[in-house]
Design an enzyme around this catalytic site. Structure first.
Site: not given
Ligand code: AMP
Ligand code: ZN
Length: 114
Positions: A46, A87, A93, A100
């Protein structure tokens, strides 16, 4: 981390469509895909934001890019290409506070990043 949705995915407490997993990294399909192929690659450690990455994480971050290459080749989009987005913070955002790397692929992407 409690209350971190991506840690819950790592711990299999919530389901995800996993495309790759090893001892350090997991990759799964984004639940709200922006492109025909939209995969998230995350470390099992994490780390809240890219600003929290330290020298100690160097091998881990390099490993993530090796995993991205492997996923691209094994899923048939290495040749056509892809884009990586990571991001950090509110202006980007960033919604999930666990670093990730978005892999976007499967169609011609815009010429401009923003
Ligand atoms: P960010 O805006 O870079 O923080 O992207 C977060 C991403 O996580 C978004 O594209 C969401 O659609 C994706 N996301 C959130 N929850 C889940 C989940 N449970 N499984 C898969 N993708 C997720
Ligand atoms: Zn985490």
């Amino acid at each position: 981390m409690e209350d971190c949705v991506f840690c819950k995915i790592i711990n299999k407490e919530i389901p995800s469509d996993i495309v790759y997993e090893d001892e350090k990294v997991i990759a799964f399909k984004d639940i709200n895909p922006a492109t025909p192929i939209h995969i998230l690659v995350i470390p099992k450690k994490h780390i809240a934001t890219l600003l929290d990455v330290t020298e100690e994480d160097s091998i881990l971050i390099a490993h993530i890019y090796q995993v991205i290459n492997k996923i691209a080749r094994e899923n048939g989009f290495a040749e056509n290409g892809f884009r990586i987005i990571a991001n950090c913070g509110k202006d980007s955002g960033q919604e999930v506070m666990h670093i990730h790397f978005h892999i976007l692929a499967g169609r011609k992407l815009g010429d401009k990043i923003v």
